[in-house]
Design a protein around this motif. Sequence first.
Motif, PDB file in Angstrom:
ATOM      1  N   CYS A  17       0.946  -1.361  -0.083  1.00 45.97           N
ATOM      2  CA  CYS A  17      -0.063  -0.028  -0.004  1.00 45.97           C
ATOM      3  C   CYS A  17       0.971   1.340  -0.268  1.00 45.97           C
ATOM      4  O   CYS A  17       1.824   1.439   0.702  1.00 45.97           O
ATOM      5  N   PRO A  20      -1.055   6.883   2.666  1.00 38.54           N
ATOM      6  CA  PRO A  20      -0.947   8.444   2.269  1.00 38.54           C
ATOM      7  C   PRO A  20      -0.203   9.086   3.618  1.00 38.54           C
ATOM      8  O   PRO A  20      -0.271   8.716   4.873  1.00 38.54           O
ATOM      9  N   PRO A  25      -0.844   9.903  -1.867  1.00 36.91           N
ATOM     10  CA  PRO A  25      -0.145   8.433  -1.646  1.00 36.91           C
ATOM     11  C   PRO A  25       1.489   8.683  -1.417  1.00 36.91           C
ATOM     12  O   PRO A  25       1.821   9.339  -2.359  1.00 36.91           O
ATOM     13  N   THR A  46     -13.827  -0.543  -1.598  1.00 34.38           N
ATOM     14  CA  THR A  46     -13.172   0.473  -0.635  1.00 34.38           C
ATOM     15  C   THR A  46     -12.654  -0.743   0.325  1.00 34.38           C
ATOM     16  O   THR A  46     -13.339  -1.342   0.778  1.00 34.38           O
ATOM     17  N   ASP A  94      -9.790   4.285   5.309  1.00 37.52           N
ATOM     18  CA  ASP A  94     -10.394   3.832   3.965  1.00 37.52           C
ATOM     19  C   ASP A  94     -10.058   4.370   2.782  1.00 37.52           C
ATOM     20  O   ASP A  94      -9.916   5.715   2.516  1.00 37.52           O
ATOM     21  N   LEU A  95      -9.659   3.463   2.042  1.00 32.96           N
ATOM     22  CA  LEU A  95      -9.062   3.836   0.679  1.00 32.96           C
ATOM     23  C   LEU A  95      -9.666   2.988  -0.276  1.00 32.96           C
ATOM     24  O   LEU A  95     -10.073   1.979  -0.369  1.00 32.96           O
ATOM     25  N   TYR A  97      -9.603   0.786  -3.426  1.00 33.07           N
ATOM     26  CA  TYR A  97      -8.479  -0.285  -3.915  1.00 33.07           C
ATOM     27  C   TYR A  97      -8.179  -0.005  -5.270  1.00 33.07           C
ATOM     28  O   TYR A  97      -8.782  -1.185  -6.030  1.00 33.07           O
ATOM     29  N   TRP A 101      -3.457   3.641  -5.051  1.00 35.24           N
ATOM     30  CA  TRP A 101      -3.107   3.228  -3.514  1.00 35.24           C
ATOM     31  C   TRP A 101      -2.277   2.218  -3.260  1.00 35.24           C
ATOM     32  O   TRP A 101      -1.836   1.970  -2.001  1.00 35.24           O
TER      33      TRP A 101
END
Length: 136
Positions: A17, A20, A25, A46, A94-95, A97, A101
């Motif tokens: 990952c 961030p 990122p 997500t 929460d990012l 997918y 990221w």
Amino acid sequence: MISRWWAEPTAGEIVWCHFPDDINPRPKPRPALLLAVFDDEAPQFTVRVADGTSQRTTTLHRGEFSILRDRNPAAYEAAGLSFDTEFDLKQALDLPYTTEWFSVPPAAPHGQTPKLGTLHPSLVRAVQAAFRAATG
């Protein structure tokens, strides 16, 4: 660069990952633990991820747990890590997918996917305790 969406992951996977710093990122990816997968917008997912670091892996604070090669070789191998790693559940985000990221790790142990490995069952209690401490 256009972001592409990765196929559906599974909670408990260790992934590569670009966690961030503030809102951007990081250029250098690092391990992260998938805590939850949200499929409301499937096939665009997500994920909630906890940040991993190879720094201060034996000095744990509230909401943290570590995977150490010498203490739990089976868990270390299952996770697909290259270094002892501490995960901070207080640093969960929460990012989307996406390729923005998440990226394919070196040697691509699971093919062209961000997956490094999986959380070993022996660590479930440690993760639950860290989660309770982080959210309590």
